[in-house]
Design a protein around this motif. Structure first.
Motif, mmCIF file in Angstrom:
data_model
loop_
_atom_site.group_PDB
_atom_site.id
_atom_site.type_symbol
_atom_site.label_atom_id
_atom_site.label_comp_id
_atom_site.label_asym_id
_atom_site.label_seq_id
_atom_site.Cartn_x
_atom_site.Cartn_y
_atom_site.Cartn_z
ATOM 1 N N GLU A 597 0.834 -1.175 -0.371
ATOM 2 C CA GLU A 597 0.511 -0.075 -0.181
ATOM 3 C C GLU A 597 0.936 1.000 -0.261
ATOM 4 O O GLU A 597 1.738 1.460 1.340
ATOM 5 C CB GLU A 597 -0.681 0.543 1.230
ATOM 6 C CG GLU A 597 -1.741 1.124 1.369
ATOM 7 C CD GLU A 597 -2.894 0.674 2.298
ATOM 8 O OE1 GLU A 597 -3.854 1.167 2.137
ATOM 9 O OE2 GLU A 597 -2.359 1.497 3.330
ATOM 10 N N LEU A 598 0.568 2.114 -0.968
ATOM 11 C CA LEU A 598 1.561 3.462 -1.519
ATOM 12 C C LEU A 598 1.021 4.245 -0.846
ATOM 13 O O LEU A 598 -0.142 4.265 -0.724
ATOM 14 C CB LEU A 598 1.854 3.406 -3.033
ATOM 15 C CG LEU A 598 2.166 2.130 -3.196
ATOM 16 C CD1 LEU A 598 2.125 2.578 -4.555
ATOM 17 C CD2 LEU A 598 3.108 1.644 -2.855
ATOM 18 N N SER A 599 1.607 5.169 0.713
ATOM 19 C CA SER A 599 1.187 6.537 1.097
ATOM 20 C C SER A 599 1.789 7.467 -0.184
ATOM 21 O O SER A 599 2.651 7.611 0.379
ATOM 22 C CB SER A 599 1.633 6.279 2.414
ATOM 23 O OG SER A 599 1.210 5.295 3.058
ATOM 24 N N VAL A 600 0.940 8.816 -0.379
ATOM 25 C CA VAL A 600 1.504 9.413 -1.756
ATOM 26 C C VAL A 600 0.320 10.504 -1.143
ATOM 27 O O VAL A 600 -0.599 10.652 -0.602
ATOM 28 C CB VAL A 600 1.650 8.948 -2.779
ATOM 29 C CG1 VAL A 600 2.014 7.185 -3.193
ATOM 30 C CG2 VAL A 600 0.073 8.792 -2.664
ATOM 31 N N MET A 601 1.300 11.501 -1.703
ATOM 32 C CA MET A 601 0.297 13.337 -1.833
ATOM 33 C C MET A 601 -0.337 13.206 -3.255
ATOM 34 O O MET A 601 0.386 12.838 -4.227
ATOM 35 C CB MET A 601 1.253 14.164 -1.696
ATOM 36 C CG MET A 601 1.988 14.180 0.027
ATOM 37 S SD MET A 601 3.174 15.043 0.190
ATOM 38 C CE MET A 601 4.409 14.554 -1.678
ATOM 39 N N THR A 602 -1.296 13.769 -3.578
ATOM 40 C CA THR A 602 -2.321 14.173 -4.857
ATOM 41 C C THR A 602 -2.170 15.243 -4.188
ATOM 42 O O THR A 602 -2.533 16.595 -3.757
ATOM 43 C CB THR A 602 -2.995 13.606 -4.901
ATOM 44 O OG1 THR A 602 -3.907 13.330 -3.984
ATOM 45 C CG2 THR A 602 -2.510 11.482 -5.542
ATOM 46 N N LEU A 603 -2.324 15.696 -5.528
ATOM 47 C CA LEU A 603 -2.795 17.870 -5.938
ATOM 48 C C LEU A 603 -4.379 17.768 -6.062
ATOM 49 O O LEU A 603 -5.096 16.915 -5.978
ATOM 50 C CB LEU A 603 -2.794 17.980 -7.531
ATOM 51 C CG LEU A 603 -1.227 18.244 -7.654
ATOM 52 C CD1 LEU A 603 -0.828 18.028 -9.504
ATOM 53 C CD2 LEU A 603 -0.319 18.877 -6.970
ATOM 54 N N ASP A 604 -4.364 18.734 -5.388
ATOM 55 C CA ASP A 604 -6.471 19.457 -5.722
ATOM 56 C C ASP A 604 -6.425 19.351 -6.779
ATOM 57 O O ASP A 604 -5.803 19.640 -7.818
ATOM 58 C CB ASP A 604 -6.096 20.607 -5.244
ATOM 59 C CG ASP A 604 -7.558 21.428 -4.638
ATOM 60 O OD1 ASP A 604 -8.649 20.000 -3.966
ATOM 61 O OD2 ASP A 604 -7.981 21.736 -4.845
ATOM 62 N N SER A 605 -7.740 18.984 -6.890
ATOM 63 C CA SER A 605 -8.829 19.141 -8.302
ATOM 64 C C SER A 605 -8.129 20.827 -8.914
ATOM 65 O O SER A 605 -8.414 20.601 -10.498
ATOM 66 C CB SER A 605 -9.790 18.509 -8.219
ATOM 67 O OG SER A 605 -10.869 19.174 -7.758
ATOM 68 N N LYS A 606 -8.647 21.557 -8.246
ATOM 69 C CA LYS A 606 -8.467 22.939 -8.549
ATOM 70 C C LYS A 606 -6.516 23.242 -8.846
ATOM 71 O O LYS A 606 -7.193 24.257 -10.222
ATOM 72 C CB LYS A 606 -9.017 23.632 -7.486
ATOM 73 C CG LYS A 606 -9.119 25.219 -8.051
ATOM 74 C CD LYS A 606 -10.041 26.694 -7.053
ATOM 75 C CE LYS A 606 -9.589 27.684 -7.223
ATOM 76 N NZ LYS A 606 -9.857 28.139 -5.706
ATOM 77 N N LEU A 607 -6.513 22.745 -7.902
ATOM 78 C CA LEU A 607 -4.685 22.802 -8.390
ATOM 79 C C LEU A 607 -4.433 21.927 -9.745
ATOM 80 O O LEU A 607 -3.854 22.636 -10.895
ATOM 81 C CB LEU A 607 -4.080 23.267 -7.374
ATOM 82 C CG LEU A 607 -2.149 23.045 -7.189
ATOM 83 C CD1 LEU A 607 -2.066 24.521 -7.817
ATOM 84 C CD2 LEU A 607 -1.622 22.961 -6.787
#
Length: 698
Positions: A597-607
């Motif tokens: 299970e990969l713990s990652v960060m993602t971008l907010d849809s608006k950004l």
């Protein structure tokens, strides 16, 4: 009959052919038998002689042992020898009480000889001397050795975490391989077990000393009762026979006990060096002529005092002064042999400048101050040279190509303990390494501070302190990672080589990679270079991968992917993106070695929509991102990265494929630890867990 014999077989665990495996069980059975079965006097003589010989062998072995772990069987030997002495005491007591009325030789010649030697016709003196020997063994030698073993066991256990961290640091820096790391970890564990076993085994020796006194008293008192009551001996004859037998029996057991206790003290009290105890005593105690001269003068002055034994003092003074003179002459000869005669050469006539005066720039260079020259001088050991070879070997195995050799030279313009690392003639790192000292690095969980010069680890910037060698064990016990000066330079060099892997991959290295792969798959290489792609374009793709920390060991996959797409795509950035997708499994494995299970960060849809619009307006280089949006992106990403690191997770940003290259270049300079992946690079077998959202407050 044959079938019956074939069916009758000993179990596999019975060591029929291994005599060494049978030695210990047979010895234990013999010791137990001696406590139960009566032994004739001749057998007692043989066994007592063997006991004395065994104790001398143990003492000599301990004297010539370089490290305590070289004699790791010593605790077991201590236990077995103690039980052997007690078994002999029980066997001899039976003979003394049953046959003592027959005379002093009733229990064998060895006991009689030791009894006559110690008593010398005076029973009171014999008893007192025997008690003194036992007390010396019990209160001084055995108790001291046991205390040293106890303290050594405690410090060995406390220092284990620091030593394990130092081994892991050397392994990660490429200074040692996995087999050597396993051997060193095993040695650390064995050292703690050895001192713990010595602490326990020393209790047997102390009990043996007490038992020796009690057995001797029992032999004297019991012998008097048996001799006078059962055999009608007069008191004087009974006292003569049984006292001599009892003292001889006790002495023949206590002398080996004293010898083995001394051996135990030698083993646990010595400091591990490359010399045995005798070598340490000679080279350290009698190595300074000044000390011998002063001691000889003092002893000679004492010999001149009236009433003193003039001959003994003056003779000893002359011997000390003579030894000092010989030692001084030997030191002068060694210094003269090491000194190199300075050759005075005539100044050559000035020559015209030529192309030979143009020196090429070193790809990788290491310049050191004069105090660090022994680290890189092959004639003086040059331990750093061996470590640099290990760094290059590990780099080739992990990254996928052989880095250029490191050119080393001394530089008098540097500080004596300073060094400088350069890439293509340009400095990329520098630091200081104090030869003869150790760098205690604080990994964040130490229990105290250390005296010394406060600094920081040149490779990773961690707080550290330069300490003397005498504080090394204490620092490891407190949780510091302790490394020597050579390891400091090697670790810094290894870190910089990995950080600048893309700059180290030149055309020559790329051609060598192709030649190496061409030996196994020549057709694969021929179809790509130069038919579909130039060597320069291939180099650019590989450099793009290395600049983002992607290893290029899987050259077959890289070449196959480029061969598939190079006919219609020529842009190195686009080719790099395609290769990353093909290498997605290994990229994820490199970042997340064991997690599913990969713990990652993602971008907010608006950004993300704003960035996609900016990318479409400005092209793949991303030069049209407005400053406000860029500042917001950087601040939000830094906050998310800190949150990931506080959770103990690797900061990984997962974005859409078109944005990956743009964000990787944009965020790399301020956050080199951040990894940017695209959705297409993730293998289907992995699951995703979003732990942070970049731009959620925008």
């Amino acid at each position: 009959m044959n079938s019956f014999m074939n069916s009758f077989k000993l179990p596999a665990w019975v060591p029929v052919r291994n005599g060494k495996a049978l030695a210990a069980p047979v010895l234990v059975i013999m010791m137990l038998s001696m406590m139960i079965l009566p032994l004739p006097p001749f057998a007692l003589d043989i066994l007592f002689s063997f006991n004395i010989a065994l104790s001398i062998i143990v003492l000599m072995t301990s004297m010539y042992t370089v490290k305590p772990l070289d004699f790791i069987a010593f605790p077991a030997v201590l236990l077995v020898s103690t039980m052997l002495r007690l078994s002999l005491n029980v066997a001899s007591t039976r003979v003394v009480l049953t046959e003592g009325h027959a005379g002093p030789d009733a229990a064998g010649k060895v006991i009689e000889a030791f009894g006559h030697f110690l008593i010398g016709g005076n029973y009171t003196v014999g008893i007192v001397v025997f008690i003194i020997l036992t007390i010396v063994n019990f209160t001084v030698v055995t108790k001291g050795a046991g205390r040293i073993a106890e303290v050594g066991a405690r410090f060995a256990l406390d220092a284990m975490p620091g030593k394990q961290m130092a081994i892991d640091a050397d392994l990660n820096a490429g200074l040692i391989g996995e087999p050597e790391a396993r051997a060193r970890r095993k040695e650390v564990a064995m050292e703690a077990e050895f001192y713990g076993a010595m602490d326990g085994a020393s209790k047997y020796v102390r009990g043996d000393a007490v038992a020796g006194i009690i057995i001797t008293v029992i032999n004297i008192v019991g012998g008097l009762v048996v001799g006078m009551v059962q055999h009608d001996l007069v008191f004087a004859d009974a006292l003569k026979n049984y006292t001599l037998l009892a003292i001889g029996d006790g002495l023949v057991a206590q002398i080996p006990s004293l010898i083995i206790s001394t051996a135990a003290g030698i083993v646990v009290s010595r400091v591990s060096t490359d010399q045995d105890v005798g070598g340490q005593l000679i080279t350290q105690l009698f190595a300074k002529p000044q000390v011998l001269y002063i001691t000889g003068a003092i002893i000679g002055a004492m010999g001149l005092i009236p009433g003193m034994p003039h001959v003994a003092f003056l003779l000893l003074s002359a011997l000390l002064c003579g030894a000092a003179y010989l030692s001084e002459e030997r030191m002068k000869k060694e210094a003269a042999a090491k000194a190199e005669p300075a050759a005075v050469a005539a100044a050559p006539e000035a020559e015209e400048a030529g192309w030979q005066d143009l020196m090429p720039v070193d790809m990788l260079g290491l310049e050191v101050g004069y105090r660090l020259i022994p680290l890189v001088d092959k004639g003086q050991g040059g331990e750093l040279l061996r470590r640099i070879k290990g760094i290059r070997k590990k780099f080739a195995q992990e990254v996928g190509f052989l880095s250029p050799p490191v050119h080393i030279r001394d530089d008098l313009e540097l500080k004596p303990s300073a060094y400088r690392i350069s890439l293509k003639g340009v400095e990329i790192g520098k630091g200081e390494a104090n030869a003869g000292q150790f760098l205690a690095i604080n990994p964040g969980m130490v229990t105290g501070s250390l005296p010394g010069a406060v600094t920081s680890d040149p490779a990773f910037g961690l707080p550290a302190t330069w300490i003397d060698a005498s504080l090394r064990e204490q620092a490891q016990t407190m949780g510091y990672t302790v490394v020597d000066s050579g390891t400091v330079v090697a670790t810094h060099l290894n870190h910089l080589i990995n950080s600048h892997a893309a700059d180290l991959l030149g055309r020559q290295e790329v051609q060598q990679l192709l030649d190496h792969l061409g030996k196994e798959a020549p057709k694969l290489v021929e179809d790509l270079v130069p038919k579909l792609i130039s060597l320069a374009a291939l180099q650019k793709v590989l450099q793009n991968l290395l600049s983002e920390g992607v290893h290029i060991r899987d050259m077959r996959t890289i070449i196959e992917t480029l061969s598939e797409h190079a006919a219609r795509v020529q842009d190195p950035s686009e080719l790099t993106a395609l290769v990353r997708v093909a290498l997605g499994r290994s990229i994820v494995q490199q970042i997340f070695p064991t997690e599913t299970e990969l713990s990652v960060m993602t971008l907010d849809s608006k950004l993300e929509r704003l960035l996609m619009q900016a990318l479409q307006a400005s092209g793949p280089e991303g030069s049209g991102i407005e400053p406000g949006l860029a500042d917001t992106l950087i601040m939000q990403t830094e906050t998310a990265v800190r949150h990931q690191e506080q959770l103990g997770l690797t900061p990984v940003l997962l974005v859409a494929g078109p944005l990956r290259s743009l964000l990787a270049r944009f965020l790399r300079r301020g956050m080199p630890q951040l990894k940017v992946l695209s959705h297409a690079e993730l293998p289907d077998s992995k699951t995703i867990k979003v732990t942070s959202l970049v731009g959620g407050q925008a």
